[in-house]
Design a protein around this motif. Structure first.
Motif, short mmCIF file in Angstrom:
data_model
loop_
_atom_site.label_atom_id
_atom_site.label_comp_id
_atom_site.label_asym_id
_atom_site.label_seq_id
_atom_site.Cartn_x
_atom_site.Cartn_y
_atom_site.Cartn_z
N UNK A 14 -0.92 -29.26 -24.50
CA UNK A 14 -0.29 -29.40 -23.19
C UNK A 14 0.10 -28.02 -22.63
N UNK A 15 0.62 -27.15 -23.49
CA UNK A 15 0.99 -25.80 -23.06
C UNK A 15 -0.23 -25.02 -22.59
N UNK A 16 -1.32 -25.08 -23.37
CA UNK A 16 -2.55 -24.39 -22.97
C UNK A 16 -3.08 -24.99 -21.68
N UNK A 17 -3.00 -26.31 -21.54
CA UNK A 17 -3.46 -26.97 -20.32
C UNK A 17 -2.67 -26.48 -19.10
N UNK A 18 -1.37 -26.32 -19.27
CA UNK A 18 -0.53 -25.85 -18.15
C UNK A 18 -0.86 -24.40 -17.78
N UNK A 19 -1.32 -23.62 -18.75
CA UNK A 19 -1.64 -22.21 -18.49
C UNK A 19 -3.08 -22.01 -18.04
N UNK A 20 -3.84 -23.09 -17.94
CA UNK A 20 -5.26 -23.01 -17.64
C UNK A 20 -5.53 -23.57 -16.24
N UNK A 21 -6.37 -22.89 -15.46
CA UNK A 21 -6.74 -23.49 -14.17
C UNK A 21 -7.57 -24.75 -14.39
N UNK A 22 -7.33 -25.76 -13.60
CA UNK A 22 -8.06 -27.02 -13.75
C UNK A 22 -7.49 -27.85 -14.88
N UNK A 23 -8.21 -28.89 -15.24
CA UNK A 23 -7.79 -29.77 -16.34
C UNK A 23 -8.50 -29.33 -17.60
N UNK A 24 -7.74 -28.92 -18.60
CA UNK A 24 -8.30 -28.42 -19.84
C UNK A 24 -9.20 -29.44 -20.52
N UNK A 25 -8.78 -30.70 -20.53
CA UNK A 25 -9.59 -31.73 -21.17
C UNK A 25 -10.99 -31.81 -20.59
N UNK A 26 -11.09 -31.71 -19.26
CA UNK A 26 -12.40 -31.76 -18.60
C UNK A 26 -13.23 -30.53 -18.93
N UNK A 27 -12.59 -29.37 -18.99
CA UNK A 27 -13.32 -28.15 -19.35
C UNK A 27 -13.88 -28.23 -20.77
N UNK A 28 -13.09 -28.83 -21.65
CA UNK A 28 -13.47 -28.85 -23.06
C UNK A 28 -14.62 -29.80 -23.38
N UNK A 29 -14.93 -30.68 -22.47
CA UNK A 29 -16.06 -31.58 -22.72
C UNK A 29 -17.18 -31.36 -21.72
N UNK A 30 -17.12 -30.25 -21.00
CA UNK A 30 -18.19 -29.92 -20.07
C UNK A 30 -19.49 -29.78 -20.86
N UNK A 31 -20.62 -30.21 -20.28
CA UNK A 31 -21.88 -30.15 -21.04
C UNK A 31 -22.34 -28.73 -21.37
N UNK A 32 -21.95 -27.76 -20.54
CA UNK A 32 -22.31 -26.37 -20.81
C UNK A 32 -21.26 -25.74 -21.72
N UNK A 33 -21.66 -24.79 -22.55
CA UNK A 33 -20.67 -24.12 -23.40
C UNK A 33 -19.54 -23.52 -22.56
N UNK A 34 -18.33 -23.69 -23.01
CA UNK A 34 -17.18 -23.15 -22.28
C UNK A 34 -16.28 -22.42 -23.26
N UNK A 35 -15.88 -21.17 -22.93
CA UNK A 35 -15.05 -20.38 -23.85
C UNK A 35 -13.69 -21.01 -24.12
N UNK A 36 -13.21 -21.86 -23.23
CA UNK A 36 -11.90 -22.49 -23.44
C UNK A 36 -11.87 -23.33 -24.72
N UNK A 37 -13.02 -23.85 -25.13
CA UNK A 37 -13.05 -24.66 -26.34
C UNK A 37 -12.70 -23.81 -27.56
N UNK A 38 -13.12 -22.55 -27.56
CA UNK A 38 -12.81 -21.67 -28.70
C UNK A 38 -11.33 -21.34 -28.75
N UNK A 39 -10.71 -21.16 -27.58
CA UNK A 39 -9.27 -20.90 -27.53
C UNK A 39 -8.51 -22.11 -28.07
N UNK A 40 -8.89 -23.28 -27.61
CA UNK A 40 -8.22 -24.50 -28.04
C UNK A 40 -8.46 -24.75 -29.54
#
Length: 140
Positions: free
Chosen positions: A98-124
């Motif tokens: 939740x803290x990382x989601x609040x510090x991230x633009x957009x919805x973190x959950x949606x970024x983390x399941x995007x079909x293209x590789x996303x660096x946010x998944x490595x942070x999480x």
């Protein structure tokens, strides 16, 4: 022979608790991300979702193993600490998400399941693993 049977029963008890804690962790990741995590990983072969879930499972496993080792052979203490610290770890991972989601633009959950590789998944994933290590260190 009785000692072997007892040790096997204890092992099965710990394994059952570990599996339940990992299932709870997987359910929490599924709730935090849009769509079905099962579908995303096994049907869509979404690497982001797989990394996210894998990091959660490794963190829960780390906490579980540490709680078992710290129990010094006391089964009741071991089960209680495994359940207690496992649930605390899952709670802290959820709060960290939740803290990382609040510090991230957009919805973190949606970024983390995007079909293209996303660096946010490595942070999480790093946050999950760090929380697992922190809880494990607290046990010791």
């Amino acid at each position: 022979m009785l000692e072997l049977v007892t040790d096997l029963a204890v092992t099965l008890g710990y394994a059952a608790i570990g599996i339940v804690l990992m299932a709870i962790g997987a359910a929490l990741v599924d709730v935090a991300t849009p769509g079905s995590l099962r579908h995303l990983i096994w049907t869509d072969r979404n690497a982001n979702a797989a990394i996210l879930l894998a990091s959660n499972l490794v963190a829960v496993g780390t906490i579980t193993v540490t709680a078992i080792v710290a129990s010094d052979g006391d089964f009741v203490k071991g089960i209680a600490s495994t359940v207690g610290y496992g649930l605390v770890g899952l709670l802290v991972m959820t709060v960290a998400f939740i803290v990382v989601d609040m510090a991230t633009p957009g919805k973190l959950g949606a970024l983390l399941v995007h079909p293209e590789p996303h660096p946010a998944v490595w942070i999480t994933a790093a946050v999950h693993l760090a929380v697992g290590a922190i809880i494990a260190a607290a046990i010791l």
